[in-house]
Design a protein around this motif. Structure first.
Motif, PDB file in Angstrom:
ATOM      1  N   ALA A 156       0.836  -1.202   0.000  1.00 17.00           N
ATOM      2  CA  ALA A 156       0.000   0.000   0.000  1.00 17.00           C
ATOM      3  C   ALA A 156       0.870   1.251   0.000  1.00 17.00           C
ATOM      4  CB  ALA A 156      -0.936  -0.006   1.204  1.00 17.00           C
ATOM      5  N   TYR A 157       1.911   1.247   0.840  1.00  9.08           N
ATOM      6  CA  TYR A 157       2.785   2.415   0.889  1.00  9.08           C
ATOM      7  C   TYR A 157       3.497   2.617  -0.442  1.00  9.08           C
ATOM      8  CZ  TYR A 157       6.611   5.493   2.123  1.00  9.08           C
ATOM      9  OH  TYR A 157       7.497   6.534   2.140  1.00  9.08           O
ATOM     10  N   ASP A 158       3.932   1.527  -1.056  1.00 13.03           N
ATOM     11  CA  ASP A 158       4.622   1.652  -2.341  1.00 13.03           C
ATOM     12  C   ASP A 158       3.732   2.310  -3.381  1.00 13.03           C
ATOM     13  OD1 ASP A 158       6.869   0.543  -1.346  1.00 13.03           O
ATOM     14  OD2 ASP A 158       6.629  -1.404  -2.280  1.00 13.03           O
ATOM     15  N   ARG A 159       2.468   1.966  -3.399  1.00 17.60           N
ATOM     16  CA  ARG A 159       1.544   2.600  -4.348  1.00 17.60           C
ATOM     17  C   ARG A 159       1.380   4.072  -4.033  1.00 17.60           C
ATOM     18  NH1 ARG A 159      -2.692  -1.620  -6.143  1.00 17.60           N
ATOM     19  NH2 ARG A 159      -3.984   0.196  -6.421  1.00 17.60           N
ATOM     20  N   TRP A 160       1.257   4.372  -2.737  1.00 21.39           N
ATOM     21  CA  TRP A 160       1.097   5.770  -2.326  1.00 21.39           C
ATOM     22  C   TRP A 160       2.305   6.587  -2.765  1.00 21.39           C
ATOM     23  CZ3 TRP A 160       3.905   8.769   1.183  1.00 21.39           C
ATOM     24  CH2 TRP A 160       3.285   9.920   1.651  1.00 21.39           C
ATOM     25  N   TRP A 161       3.492   6.036  -2.528  1.00 22.10           N
ATOM     26  CA  TRP A 161       4.724   6.757  -2.851  1.00 22.10           C
ATOM     27  C   TRP A 161       4.911   6.838  -4.359  1.00 22.10           C
ATOM     28  CZ3 TRP A 161       7.447  10.340  -0.925  1.00 22.10           C
ATOM     29  CH2 TRP A 161       8.789  10.539  -1.210  1.00 22.10           C
ATOM     30  N   GLU A 162       4.522   5.789  -5.099  1.00 18.71           N
ATOM     31  CA  GLU A 162       4.605   5.866  -6.553  1.00 18.71           C
ATOM     32  C   GLU A 162       3.677   6.965  -7.067  1.00 18.71           C
ATOM     33  OE1 GLU A 162       3.455   2.403  -8.738  1.00 18.71           O
ATOM     34  OE2 GLU A 162       4.063   3.303 -10.638  1.00 18.71           O
ATOM     35  N   ALA A 163       2.457   7.030  -6.503  1.00 19.26           N
ATOM     36  CA  ALA A 163       1.521   8.090  -6.900  1.00 19.26           C
ATOM     37  C   ALA A 163       2.147   9.458  -6.655  1.00 19.26           C
ATOM     38  CB  ALA A 163       0.215   7.956  -6.118  1.00 19.26           C
ATOM     39  N   ARG A 164       2.831   9.592  -5.513  1.00 23.01           N
ATOM     40  CA  ARG A 164       3.456  10.880  -5.207  1.00 23.01           C
ATOM     41  C   ARG A 164       4.553  11.205  -6.205  1.00 23.01           C
ATOM     42  NH1 ARG A 164       4.848  14.856  -5.160  1.00 23.01           N
ATOM     43  NH2 ARG A 164       5.254  16.461  -3.620  1.00 23.01           N
ATOM     44  N   LYS A 165       5.319  10.201  -6.606  1.00 26.97           N
ATOM     45  CA  LYS A 165       6.370  10.415  -7.596  1.00 26.97           C
ATOM     46  C   LYS A 165       5.790  10.852  -8.927  1.00 26.97           C
ATOM     47  CE  LYS A 165      10.161   7.417  -6.168  1.00 26.97           C
ATOM     48  NZ  LYS A 165      10.853   6.139  -6.419  1.00 26.97           N
ATOM     49  N   VAL A 166       4.698  10.197  -9.307  1.00 27.79           N
ATOM     50  CA  VAL A 166       4.082  10.515 -10.592  1.00 27.79           C
ATOM     51  C   VAL A 166       3.587  11.950 -10.583  1.00 27.79           C
ATOM     52  CG1 VAL A 166       2.142   9.977 -12.079  1.00 27.79           C
ATOM     53  CG2 VAL A 166       3.493   8.136 -11.109  1.00 27.79           C
ATOM     54  N   LEU A 167       2.927  12.353  -9.492  1.00 27.08           N
ATOM     55  CA  LEU A 167       2.460  13.736  -9.407  1.00 27.08           C
ATOM     56  C   LEU A 167       3.643  14.697  -9.395  1.00 27.08           C
ATOM     57  CD1 LEU A 167      -0.507  13.418  -6.898  1.00 27.08           C
ATOM     58  CD2 LEU A 167      -0.593  13.637  -9.369  1.00 27.08           C
ATOM     59  N   GLY A 168       4.734  14.291  -8.733  1.00 27.31           N
ATOM     60  CA  GLY A 168       5.929  15.132  -8.730  1.00 27.31           C
ATOM     61  C   GLY A 168       6.472  15.314 -10.141  1.00 27.31           C
ATOM     62  N   SER A 169       6.402  14.248 -10.953  1.00 23.66           N
ATOM     63  CA  SER A 169       6.909  14.412 -12.312  1.00 23.66           C
ATOM     64  C   SER A 169       5.968  15.287 -13.124  1.00 23.66           C
ATOM     65  CB  SER A 169       7.139  13.060 -12.973  1.00 23.66           C
ATOM     66  OG  SER A 169       5.935  12.517 -13.427  1.00 23.66           O
ATOM     67  N   MET A 170       4.660  15.317 -12.765  1.00 18.01           N
ATOM     68  CA  MET A 170       3.752  16.264 -13.432  1.00 18.01           C
ATOM     69  C   MET A 170       4.194  17.693 -13.141  1.00 18.01           C
ATOM     70  SD  MET A 170      -0.385  16.636 -13.320  1.00 18.01           S
ATOM     71  CE  MET A 170      -0.417  17.051 -11.573  1.00 18.01           C
ATOM     72  N   VAL A 171       4.559  17.984 -11.899  1.00 17.65           N
ATOM     73  CA  VAL A 171       5.067  19.326 -11.571  1.00 17.65           C
ATOM     74  C   VAL A 171       6.240  19.672 -12.468  1.00 17.65           C
ATOM     75  CG1 VAL A 171       6.078  20.746  -9.753  1.00 17.65           C
ATOM     76  CG2 VAL A 171       4.334  19.061  -9.166  1.00 17.65           C
ATOM     77  N   ASN A 172       7.197  18.740 -12.582  1.00 20.20           N
ATOM     78  CA  ASN A 172       8.373  19.011 -13.409  1.00 20.20           C
ATOM     79  C   ASN A 172       7.994  19.283 -14.856  1.00 20.20           C
ATOM     80  OD1 ASN A 172       9.949  18.565 -11.186  1.00 20.20           O
ATOM     81  ND2 ASN A 172      10.447  16.456 -11.713  1.00 20.20           N
ATOM     82  N   ILE A 173       7.135  18.419 -15.412  1.00 28.62           N
ATOM     83  CA  ILE A 173       6.776  18.571 -16.823  1.00 28.62           C
ATOM     84  C   ILE A 173       6.104  19.920 -17.054  1.00 28.62           C
ATOM     85  CG2 ILE A 173       5.363  17.642 -18.687  1.00 28.62           C
ATOM     86  CD1 ILE A 173       5.629  14.900 -17.178  1.00 28.62           C
ATOM     87  N   CYS A 174       5.190  20.290 -16.150  1.00 23.03           N
ATOM     88  CA  CYS A 174       4.493  21.565 -16.325  1.00 23.03           C
ATOM     89  C   CYS A 174       5.471  22.733 -16.293  1.00 23.03           C
ATOM     90  CB  CYS A 174       3.417  21.738 -15.250  1.00 23.03           C
ATOM     91  SG  CYS A 174       2.035  20.619 -15.484  1.00 23.03           S
ATOM     92  N   ARG A 175       6.482  22.664 -15.422  1.00 22.14           N
ATOM     93  CA  ARG A 175       7.469  23.755 -15.381  1.00 22.14           C
ATOM     94  C   ARG A 175       8.288  23.811 -16.655  1.00 22.14           C
ATOM     95  NH1 ARG A 175       9.657  22.618  -9.294  1.00 22.14           N
ATOM     96  NH2 ARG A 175       7.925  23.543  -8.163  1.00 22.14           N
ATOM     97  N   HIS A 176       8.799  22.661 -17.121  1.00 20.24           N
ATOM     98  CA  HIS A 176       9.540  22.652 -18.388  1.00 20.24           C
ATOM     99  C   HIS A 176       8.692  23.217 -19.496  1.00 20.24           C
ATOM    100  CE1 HIS A 176      11.664  18.677 -17.051  1.00 20.24           C
ATOM    101  NE2 HIS A 176      12.006  19.696 -16.317  1.00 20.24           N
ATOM    102  N   PHE A 177       7.498  22.682 -19.576  1.00 21.12           N
ATOM    103  CA  PHE A 177       6.584  23.045 -20.656  1.00 21.12           C
ATOM    104  C   PHE A 177       6.357  24.560 -20.641  1.00 21.12           C
ATOM    105  CE2 PHE A 177       2.730  20.829 -22.864  1.00 21.12           C
ATOM    106  CZ  PHE A 177       2.995  21.553 -24.002  1.00 21.12           C
ATOM    107  N   ALA A 178       6.055  25.096 -19.465  1.00 23.09           N
ATOM    108  CA  ALA A 178       5.789  26.527 -19.361  1.00 23.09           C
ATOM    109  C   ALA A 178       7.012  27.334 -19.770  1.00 23.09           C
ATOM    110  CB  ALA A 178       5.363  26.868 -17.934  1.00 23.09           C
ATOM    111  N   LEU A 179       8.195  26.928 -19.297  1.00 22.12           N
ATOM    112  CA  LEU A 179       9.414  27.668 -19.654  1.00 22.12           C
ATOM    113  C   LEU A 179       9.611  27.672 -21.163  1.00 22.12           C
ATOM    114  CD1 LEU A 179      11.912  26.526 -16.883  1.00 22.12           C
ATOM    115  CD2 LEU A 179      11.436  28.888 -17.520  1.00 22.12           C
TER     116      LEU A 179
END
Lengths: 297, 297, 297, 297, 297
Positions: free
Chosen positions: B77-100
């Motif tokens: 369960a924790y692994d899924r939670w942490w994977e979800a957090r990683k995926v959302l974190g990569s969304m943050v990164n992509i949005c910043r690159h994209f915007a720049l």
């Protein structure tokens, strides 16, 4: 996300009845093969002078080794199941990208329609390739000539991808695709094959036979030695705790065997059929949704 | 990083009251369903001649199997939670690159503004797509025509990405983007869909039902057998330790069920709303911050 | 690699004094909050007729659940710490690549110098962005106009990267960079943002509150129930083993809390300051080392 | 996927006989080396006044340390086995991509045929390179000149890849491949070498000798100390449980040693021979299947 | 792959003598520091009226916490060791790719020879950079001017890579390399630096001091408390089991300390010297093997 816990109580009791029934059926022979020697031991103990009873330490020690193997078995089976799910998830992503880029970058033509159809067919071909061979009844949306060609391939997913590549090369040769676009499309087809290869790996690789065998043997030995610790106290009832312990341990093994190859039709398997239809729906929405967004000039 | 430990003492006691209260509410029915048979056992034991008491070894053995399954459940369960957090974190990164890169490489135009708006909308669309469907009240910053189009899609994130791609293709056709830039932007949109696909995978895949069911069943059996070891010593108080053990085991299960699908509104879920607003803020700062750095010639 | 073990003996005793002192300070209040009820139990047991003593099996069972949670907590905290270290290690790599390619591919100019300066500033900006905000005293090597611009950003790493991109775009527009080189530089800036995003993720995401709270609560309950097993034998000394067990368990929890967000100034945190200076030194050596290797024609 | 469980019962008993036989043979000397001192202890205990019997707690404690090491050993060995399987799986994928793109993008020519032949040879060369050297009898489908060249290389996979690259460069120089295509083909050959390098790593790296040695030593010590706990109760039969425990622990070690280098001919090794033939079949189907799909113009 | 098990028996006894000797030497002081207080306890117990003996439950509980930390320590140390091995394995792969592409794509020239020489030097520079600094006696195959330049760098691997890049840029400027080839070569040098950065990370990052210290402290406390459980039965022999337990636990710690930084000269370290020579041999075979495969036209 919170689950509705109101019916946990009811469902728990229901599950015990239903799910245990399922496992009990699967384990019926094994359980009998354990119960008979147990009753024999009890008979000897109760009816003769012979005394099995002893310190209980040996099963305790064996139990630790069993515990190690059970954790290991459960983890590796789950890891394979979850890896299979990830691989299928990446197929969903690839199909969406691929469909979006077909829609955006290839001109309306018969070729384009056919490429969409082949893409829609891929998940259906893949899922049955991992079972007993492609079911052509599911692929009736494909034009007859494509179906004919596909039937001549032994390794059908390879055949489908070769046809996709032929359409792409053709569009490239007609000048409809740039070098960059062709490379991008080639990446998508390569990735479809990677998905396929990973599924085949999980499907075709049983865990090392040593692990699969040893665990069952140790559970059996453990169940045979266990009565030594109970028999003095429980007499004819010795078989009850032995069966419970044996059942608990074997149910973990049976579940591991089911989920480590999750491409079949078991209740614990992945919903590959549902996914194939969902991907088809997604592709069709990307393909047909009208009107396109009007870019402001 | 050090946390302020001065109020650990106070908070601990506070937490016991608050957090246990939360779990006790969730587990109330289950706890009652355990307490009643326990009291029944006590009654039989105290008021009749029948004697349950026996060696305590059986629950001990079962406990090991339970321990295996509890570790396993908590970890996955924790692994899924942490994977979800990683995926959302990569969304943050992509949005910043994209915007720049939108800011740097696309000329000022209505299109550019709209691409920024769509990018800002993506995290809002994604988070509600994983709940009960997009909340259009959150997207009032989008122009009406985009909103209208979006409403016509079943799979709204796909729709939003198709519109983004249309703007990019349009800029490419007008000669404002080179092949290289177009590929780069296509990678960003592909990656937004990868984020989406991974979130959908975590959201839509419950753990194998066998694991979810078996664990609850074994905890229940364990709790039912446990009194055998206590009843001689504790009599009518037998239900106290039984409830405590049951509560501890089930609380781990309940938490696992909550965090393994972390896109909802639970206290243990990920702060997707906060993240969507944070990404919007980041994009706007990249878009509007004046003046641009003056390059020395 | 072998460590010098000669002074292990001395250091061990030294460590007990020093390190335990550190933890004892942190846990002082908690330890008192455990010692008082223990002494109370002892008083009741010794001075009244009331007898707590019982079989010790309950804490033993609870202990297994605690063990599960402690392993889990220690592992997840360490995994975050090690992931943070990996991310910072990849920042070192990116900065070296970036510096080498600035040195090789951009002509001597004011722009080039400034790009080097911005790259040197990035690790300093990142490390303090994860604490309480950028310390501009550390960035005095930056030209004033860049410093001024940076101060106007809320999200300063984004600001710094936007300025880097502006220099790169400018060089591209002046024809000093090919499409390929520009893409390569864009990858480096993207990767700097990925490093940032991963650090922010680790910094901003506490573990699920359920796990953090439950563990502390269970340790507390465990410590409160433990005396039942000791009190008959140990009487007034009951509090000694209780405090030792509580201390051992809580020290693991405290360490987990410290290392799971490793960007601060704790003794267990990562040496981000040292790394920023080391990267600066590396970049300067790449930038200034003379003479360049003379290629044989 | 569900396995047929009907013959589980029969197979279990069969397996005990067969598989245990296999392991017993491998462990025969070790088992004797344990049985003799055990019988000696029994003799001293039974025939003299000397009394070994004591509390059993020491082996219990040692057992925990052993358990730790056994879990660790089993997990790391399995991880290497599974990593090896993944690497071979990626070889399957690369060979399919490579074959498809040779078929699509290189014109019919002697070169093309030879490139296909070299690709088919790679899995055969790789698998025997990891054993005792390439078996040239398996490669008779290669033209003589290629075989001759290959024989002159010490590191034959490197040699084969250099020849592939020479064909690709030649096609590029003749203008049959664009820059993009050449890069793509170079990636495939690079990836074949990555597969090779990973297999060599797994094959050539034993686990740290400390772990391999310590575990065996501790099992031996454990087996020697164990009788202290049994001897009073079991007398001359002491050696029975000692042998069982020793056998169970050592069987896990033996299996770990077998599967951690899975490129040989053991029953637990990976089916590299079968895979090489399967890849050859796949490539040939991609190469020869007629007719090609007729693209609609 | 099956190991020859015939001499397992002999080797086991041999190993006990040899390997334990190695560890005993390392742990000598620690063992004495444990033995003395133990004998003191025995003296007090035997010669005075004072009675330490008590229930054994406390060490049992502490033992669980110790077990947790020992598993954790062993796993993390092994993970670092295996990660280091993977990184070095990827260096092997990069060097082979790099050498093949230098051979294929750069024209015969002094530059080409020198690039090969630099590539051969990289593994030697890397391995000693991670120890006490580069040993220039190993690099006598490098031309004097390169050696001179290298000596002037503090961070020598960076220096070597900057020189490689200068050769590549030079070839690009002379028109011998296309944009695509230059990017490819830049990727290889970037990857060599990634290998370097990862090795530095593993080499320079000790595990959190809290874990390293706490574990040793707990083992020491555990060994000091243990006699309470033995002393009544064993009297003057109490120190024997205490030393054995202490030795077993500490040997795991010592091994973890050795393998977690595996770039030195310990028996458990990775064979970096052998790998550097092996890579050199591989590169030379790729560089010199004659004749090249004759492509059929």
């Amino acid at each position: 996300m919170e689950k509705d816990s109101k019916d946990l109580f009811n469902s728990t009791i229901f599950l015990i009845v239903k799910f245990k029934g399922y496992l009990v059926r699967k384990l019926a022979r094994n359980l009998i093969s354990i119960a008979i020697p147990c009753l024999l031991f009890s008979a000897i103990h109760e009816l003769t002078e012979f005394n099995f009873a002893s310190s209980f330490s040996l099963p305790g020690l064996l139990g630790a080794a069993l515990g190690v193997l059970l954790v290991f078995r459960t983890n590796t089976a789950y890891d394979r199941w979850w890896e299979a799910r990830k691989v299928l998830g990446s197929m969903v992503n690839i199909c969406r990208h691929f469909a979006l880029h077909i829609h955006m970058q290839i001109e309306e033509s018969e070729n384009k329609k056919r490429l969409f159809l082949m893409l829609k067919a891929f998940p259906f071909v893949l899922k049955e390739h991992l079972r007993k061979g492609v079911i052509f009844e599911e692929l009736t949306f494909l034009p007859d000539d494509i179906l004919e060609q596909l039937k001549q391939w032994q390794h059908r997913p390879n055949g489908l991808v070769r046809m996709m590549l032929q359409v792409i090369e053709h569009e490239y040769e007609r000048g409809n695709l740039s070098d960059f676009q062709r490379i991008k499309f080639m990446e998508y087809t390569d990735n479809l094959l990677v998905v396929l290869g990973k599924c085949e790996r999980i499907h075709n690789t049983p865990i090392p036979i040593a692990h699969a065998y040893l665990l069952k043997i140790y559970i059996w030995i453990y169940a045979m030695i266990m009565p030594i610790g109970f028999i003095d106290q429980l007499g004819w009832w010795t078989f009850v705790p032995v069966l419970i312990i044996y059942y608990v341990a074997m149910s973990l093994v049976i579940i591991a065997e089911e989920i480590e190859d999750p491409f079949g039709h078991d209740p614990n398997d992945l919903p590959t059929d549902k996914m194939a239809h969902m991907i088809k729906g997604n592709i069709e929405e990307i393909q047909y949704k009208q009107p396109d967004y009007q870019v402001v000039v």
